[in-house]
Motif scaffolding. Structure first.
Motif, PDB file in Angstrom:
ATOM      1  N   GLY A 182       0.824  -1.212   0.000  1.00  0.00           N
ATOM      2  CA  GLY A 182       0.000   0.000   0.000  1.00  0.00           C
ATOM      3  C   GLY A 182       0.847   1.245   0.000  1.00  0.00           C
ATOM      4  O   GLY A 182       2.013   1.215   0.398  1.00  0.00           O
ATOM      5  N   ARG A 183       0.245   2.304  -0.478  1.00  0.00           N
ATOM      6  CA  ARG A 183       0.904   3.605  -0.460  1.00  0.00           C
ATOM      7  C   ARG A 183       0.148   4.527   0.465  1.00  0.00           C
ATOM      8  O   ARG A 183      -1.016   4.276   0.780  1.00  0.00           O
ATOM      9  CB  ARG A 183       0.905   4.193  -1.876  1.00  0.00           C
ATOM     10  CG  ARG A 183       2.025   3.671  -2.705  1.00  0.00           C
ATOM     11  CD  ARG A 183       1.724   3.786  -4.170  1.00  0.00           C
ATOM     12  NE  ARG A 183       2.164   2.578  -4.848  1.00  0.00           N
ATOM     13  CZ  ARG A 183       3.417   2.320  -5.137  1.00  0.00           C
ATOM     14  NH1 ARG A 183       4.357   3.171  -4.833  1.00  0.00           N
ATOM     15  NH2 ARG A 183       3.756   1.209  -5.746  1.00  0.00           N
ATOM     16  N   ASP A 184       0.814   5.596   0.863  1.00  0.00           N
ATOM     17  CA  ASP A 184       0.175   6.520   1.783  1.00  0.00           C
ATOM     18  C   ASP A 184      -1.091   7.087   1.136  1.00  0.00           C
ATOM     19  O   ASP A 184      -1.030   7.649   0.052  1.00  0.00           O
ATOM     20  CB  ASP A 184       1.136   7.657   2.136  1.00  0.00           C
ATOM     21  CG  ASP A 184       0.777   8.279   3.462  1.00  0.00           C
ATOM     22  OD1 ASP A 184       1.582   8.187   4.384  1.00  0.00           O
ATOM     23  OD2 ASP A 184      -0.336   8.825   3.577  1.00  0.00           O
ATOM     24  N   PRO A 185      -2.235   6.913   1.803  1.00  0.00           N
ATOM     25  CA  PRO A 185      -3.469   7.418   1.192  1.00  0.00           C
ATOM     26  C   PRO A 185      -3.568   8.939   1.215  1.00  0.00           C
ATOM     27  O   PRO A 185      -4.402   9.521   0.547  1.00  0.00           O
ATOM     28  CB  PRO A 185      -4.570   6.799   2.048  1.00  0.00           C
ATOM     29  CG  PRO A 185      -3.929   6.428   3.323  1.00  0.00           C
ATOM     30  CD  PRO A 185      -2.479   6.237   3.071  1.00  0.00           C
ATOM     31  N   SER A 186      -2.698   9.569   2.013  1.00  0.00           N
ATOM     32  CA  SER A 186      -2.735  11.030   2.084  1.00  0.00           C
ATOM     33  C   SER A 186      -1.825  11.609   1.010  1.00  0.00           C
ATOM     34  O   SER A 186      -0.756  11.064   0.739  1.00  0.00           O
ATOM     35  CB  SER A 186      -2.258  11.476   3.460  1.00  0.00           C
ATOM     36  OG  SER A 186      -1.849  12.804   3.424  1.00  0.00           O
ATOM     37  N   VAL A 189       1.810  13.088   2.609  1.00  0.00           N
ATOM     38  CA  VAL A 189       2.947  12.273   3.067  1.00  0.00           C
ATOM     39  C   VAL A 189       3.244  11.207   2.019  1.00  0.00           C
ATOM     40  O   VAL A 189       2.326  10.654   1.419  1.00  0.00           O
ATOM     41  CB  VAL A 189       2.606  11.589   4.417  1.00  0.00           C
ATOM     42  CG1 VAL A 189       3.763  10.769   4.926  1.00  0.00           C
ATOM     43  CG2 VAL A 189       2.206  12.630   5.452  1.00  0.00           C
ATOM     44  N   SER A 191       4.765   7.700   1.645  1.00  0.00           N
ATOM     45  CA  SER A 191       5.263   6.519   2.348  1.00  0.00           C
ATOM     46  C   SER A 191       4.707   5.254   1.711  1.00  0.00           C
ATOM     47  O   SER A 191       3.812   5.315   0.872  1.00  0.00           O
ATOM     48  CB  SER A 191       4.868   6.582   3.822  1.00  0.00           C
ATOM     49  OG  SER A 191       3.499   6.345   3.979  1.00  0.00           O
ATOM     50  N   LEU A 193       3.588   0.998   2.607  1.00  0.00           N
ATOM     51  CA  LEU A 193       3.266   0.011   3.633  1.00  0.00           C
ATOM     52  C   LEU A 193       3.809  -1.321   3.141  1.00  0.00           C
ATOM     53  O   LEU A 193       3.492  -1.744   2.029  1.00  0.00           O
ATOM     54  CB  LEU A 193       1.748  -0.048   3.819  1.00  0.00           C
ATOM     55  CG  LEU A 193       1.214  -0.878   4.970  1.00  0.00           C
ATOM     56  CD1 LEU A 193       1.648  -0.299   6.307  1.00  0.00           C
ATOM     57  CD2 LEU A 193      -0.309  -0.943   4.928  1.00  0.00           C
ATOM     58  N   LYS A 227       6.171   0.645   7.919  1.00  0.00           N
ATOM     59  CA  LYS A 227       5.957   1.811   7.069  1.00  0.00           C
ATOM     60  C   LYS A 227       7.304   2.414   6.681  1.00  0.00           C
ATOM     61  O   LYS A 227       8.194   2.517   7.523  1.00  0.00           O
ATOM     62  CB  LYS A 227       5.118   2.854   7.803  1.00  0.00           C
ATOM     63  CG  LYS A 227       3.660   2.453   7.988  1.00  0.00           C
ATOM     64  CD  LYS A 227       2.894   3.479   8.790  1.00  0.00           C
ATOM     65  CE  LYS A 227       1.487   2.999   9.090  1.00  0.00           C
ATOM     66  NZ  LYS A 227       0.774   3.881  10.032  1.00  0.00           N
ATOM     67  N   LEU A 229       9.184   5.715   5.070  1.00  0.00           N
ATOM     68  CA  LEU A 229       9.096   7.115   4.628  1.00  0.00           C
ATOM     69  C   LEU A 229      10.007   7.244   3.415  1.00  0.00           C
ATOM     70  O   LEU A 229      11.210   6.991   3.504  1.00  0.00           O
ATOM     71  CB  LEU A 229       9.541   8.057   5.748  1.00  0.00           C
ATOM     72  CG  LEU A 229       9.291   9.533   5.469  1.00  0.00           C
ATOM     73  CD1 LEU A 229       7.791   9.844   5.518  1.00  0.00           C
ATOM     74  CD2 LEU A 229      10.005  10.407   6.478  1.00  0.00           C
TER      75      LEU A 229
ATOM     76  N   GLN B  21      -8.229   3.468  -1.816  1.00  0.00           N
ATOM     77  CA  GLN B  21      -7.419   4.692  -1.914  1.00  0.00           C
ATOM     78  C   GLN B  21      -5.930   4.388  -1.749  1.00  0.00           C
ATOM     79  O   GLN B  21      -5.084   5.044  -2.351  1.00  0.00           O
ATOM     80  CB  GLN B  21      -7.879   5.687  -0.845  1.00  0.00           C
ATOM     81  CG  GLN B  21      -7.177   7.024  -0.959  1.00  0.00           C
ATOM     82  CD  GLN B  21      -7.823   8.099  -0.111  1.00  0.00           C
ATOM     83  OE1 GLN B  21      -9.018   8.079   0.115  1.00  0.00           O
ATOM     84  NE2 GLN B  21      -7.026   9.028   0.356  1.00  0.00           N
ATOM     85  N   SER B  22      -5.629   3.391  -0.934  1.00  0.00           N
ATOM     86  CA  SER B  22      -4.220   3.087  -0.655  1.00  0.00           C
ATOM     87  C   SER B  22      -3.588   2.161  -1.691  1.00  0.00           C
ATOM     88  O   SER B  22      -2.380   2.195  -1.899  1.00  0.00           O
ATOM     89  CB  SER B  22      -4.129   2.472   0.736  1.00  0.00           C
ATOM     90  OG  SER B  22      -2.890   1.908   0.957  1.00  0.00           O
ATOM     91  N   ARG B  34      -3.640  11.893  -6.259  1.00  0.00           N
ATOM     92  CA  ARG B  34      -4.727  10.917  -6.287  1.00  0.00           C
ATOM     93  C   ARG B  34      -5.958  11.445  -5.558  1.00  0.00           C
ATOM     94  O   ARG B  34      -5.853  12.274  -4.662  1.00  0.00           O
ATOM     95  CB  ARG B  34      -4.250   9.588  -5.720  1.00  0.00           C
ATOM     96  CG  ARG B  34      -4.164   9.482  -4.244  1.00  0.00           C
ATOM     97  CD  ARG B  34      -3.435   8.228  -3.855  1.00  0.00           C
ATOM     98  NE  ARG B  34      -2.020   8.363  -4.174  1.00  0.00           N
ATOM     99  CZ  ARG B  34      -1.061   8.243  -3.251  1.00  0.00           C
ATOM    100  NH1 ARG B  34      -1.361   7.983  -2.018  1.00  0.00           N
ATOM    101  NH2 ARG B  34       0.207   8.394  -3.572  1.00  0.00           N
TER     102      ARG B  34
END
Lengths: 334, 170
Positions: A182-186, A189, A191, A193, A227, A229, B21-22, B34
């Motif tokens: 996964g990637r940072d959903p925000s 940031v 980052s 996963l 995680k 960064l 989303q992730s 995104r």
């Protein structure tokens, strides 16, 4: 609303009595209606107002409670006290996240296939790949050459100082391949996963790399997740070293790009020079490729020079990475 | 309020949206940015069902983003909770089926979400370059979110009808 019946009092006034009685009765009825309507409207207004107040109060209470929980969570996270709970919840999420990640990868593959149909683009891609590989080989060769030079110097140093014990250390090579789930959903940031955690030996602060160079550092790790960064995040700071001039600086991310900052004015920064980790600070092994100098921003009024760096790593398409677990910082002991 | 608040629904729906989303949305980025699918779901639900449910959805959605993000836990939770309030207030006070209103609320809520997140990030000791982030992230993302809200709103309306929840009215 029930109103008491109004009894019109008969007024004894001779011949006009019947008309006066009717007039009094009508006046009373009108009054009664006015009072009734006024009372009714007031009660509706009162009821509506109190309902609104109750709902507003309830919403304010909900908002305050939830805000308090969020801010307490933030404070606990700052003191590292929330990590067990966070870890536990995320641990349960990892299988689902992995499943979604595979789905995402399939979508990516489909999109890639569509793109690769364009032969020119594919050719371009292949040539770019080849250039990168050649560049990386050149980097490794240059690094080996530098290392050779340094070892000769150290050998010379040891020969000149036979009483000193010189101990060299390097990356031992124990590493864990991890899959990006996964990637940072925000969007604020940057980052990743990973599906490897403390059970696989992953710890906070360890370097994450690919064959093309440094990716970032582990910021959090739990049993089955960690995680990373990314280098491109604006909070990432890594000590960098220019391969040819050996000038050092700080590699920092900014808006998804990499910059070598705080290079003293006297040092020479040449475009296309390779930036590697300096190993200073002991957090990262020395010699990991960070990128290549693209352009230099040098002004006489500034204390330091700055250079934009192009990483060989495609941060948006990372699937497999390696977590470097054990390395001994390069030290010279007297 | 004409229908009871269903607390289980966001616990089922929002993790699914957060995983999307992730994992999948990063492959469908538009100029490196995104879509904030969780945020848009919260705004949309808040417009349809009112402030109270908007706050609950915002709280849960934000907590999920915090779990999957490297940012300190609590930042997105608080920011998205506020977005639930903003959308709830907007949806309550004016006719909620108005397209322009939905677009306006989404733009305001998106900017508020990022401003609050950045502020809390800075308070937590993270470095934030305000001007650069505003130009390259906040404004483009707010625009992207605003353009996408009609589609998301339609999907959320269908979800709301499918789950048998009535649209709230004041």
């Amino acid at each position: 609303m029930n109103c008491p019946p109004i009894i019109a009092k008969p007024v004894e006034t001779g011949c006009c009595c019947a008309r006066i009685v009717r007039f009094n009765a009508l006046r009373s009825l009108s009054l009664r209606r006015r009072i009734h309507s006024s009372l009714f409207l007031d009660s509706t207004r009162l009821k509506g107002k109190s309902l609104l107040t109750i709902r507003l109060r309830s919403n304010v209470l909900t908002f305050l409670s939830l805000s308090a929980v969020a801010l307490i969570a933030l404070a606990l996270h700052q003191n590292q006290k929330l990590q067990p709970v966070e870890g536990l919840v995320l641990r349960a999420f990892v299988p689902a996240q992995t499943m979604f990640s595979h789905l995402g990868q399939s979508i990516q593959d489909t999109l890639d296939t569509a793109h690769e149909l364009r032969s020119l683009q594919a050719e371009n891609q292949r040539l770019r790949q080849q250039t990168n590989d050649l560049l990386l080989s050149k980097v490794h060769l240059a690094e080996v050459e530098q290392q050779n030079l340094q070892l000769r110097e150290l050998l010379d140093f040891k020969q000149k100082n036979p009483d000193y014990t010189v101990q060299l250390a390097e990356v031992i090579g124990r590493s864990t391949p991890a899959t990006v789930i996964g990637r940072d959903p925000s969007n604020l940031v940057q980052s990743l996963l990973l599906n490897q955690g403390t059970a696989d030996g992953v710890r906070q602060g360890q370097a994450v790399v690919t064959a093309r160079g440094l990716v970032g550092r582990i910021t959090e790790a739990d049993l089955n997740w960690s995680k990373v960064l990314l280098l491109t995040d604006s909070n990432s700071r890594v000590n960098g070293l220019l391969q040819s001039s050996r000038a050092t600086g700080i590699v920092a991310g900014r808006q998804g790009k990499l910059y070598l900052r705080y290079v003293p004015q006297g040092e020479e920064i040449v475009p296309n020079d390779i930036v590697v980790t300096s190993g200073l600070g002991g957090y990262l092994p020395k010699g990991l490729v960070i990128g290549q100098v693209q352009n230099v921003q040098q002004r006489d009024v500034d204390m330091f020079q700055e250079a934009e760096i192009r990483s060989f790593v495609d941060f948006s398409r990372l699937e497999l990475v390696i977590v470097l677990q054990d390395f001994t910082p390069l030290q010279v002991q007297p | 309020m004409t229908s009871e608040t269903n607390l289980y629904l966001p616990l089922f729906v929002l993790p699914f949206v957060a995983f999307l989303q992730s994992t999948i949305l990063p492959h469908l980025e538009v100029v490196g940015l995104r879509l904030d699918l969780v945020l848009l779901t919260v705004i949309s639900w808040s417009l349809i069902r009112g402030m109270r449910e908007g706050m609950i959805w915002g709280f849960i959605g934000g907590a999920l983003i915090d779990l999957l993000s490297a940012a300190p836990f609590g930042i997105h939770t608080f920011a998205m909770l506020l977005c639930g309030v903003i959308s709830g207030v907007g949806g309550r006070n004016v006719f909620r089926q108005n397209l322009l209103l939905s677009l306006g609320i989404t733009a305001v809520a998106s900017v508020a979400y990022y401003v609050v997140s950045m502020l809390l990030l800075q308070i937590s000791g993270w470095s934030v370059s305000w001007l650069a982030t505003f130009g390259s992230v906040v404004i483009p993302i707010a625009l992207l979110n605003t353009l996408s809200i009609p589609l998301i709103h339609r999907l959320v309306q269908n979800l709301q009808r499918f789950t048998g929840q009535k649209e709230l009215s004041w």
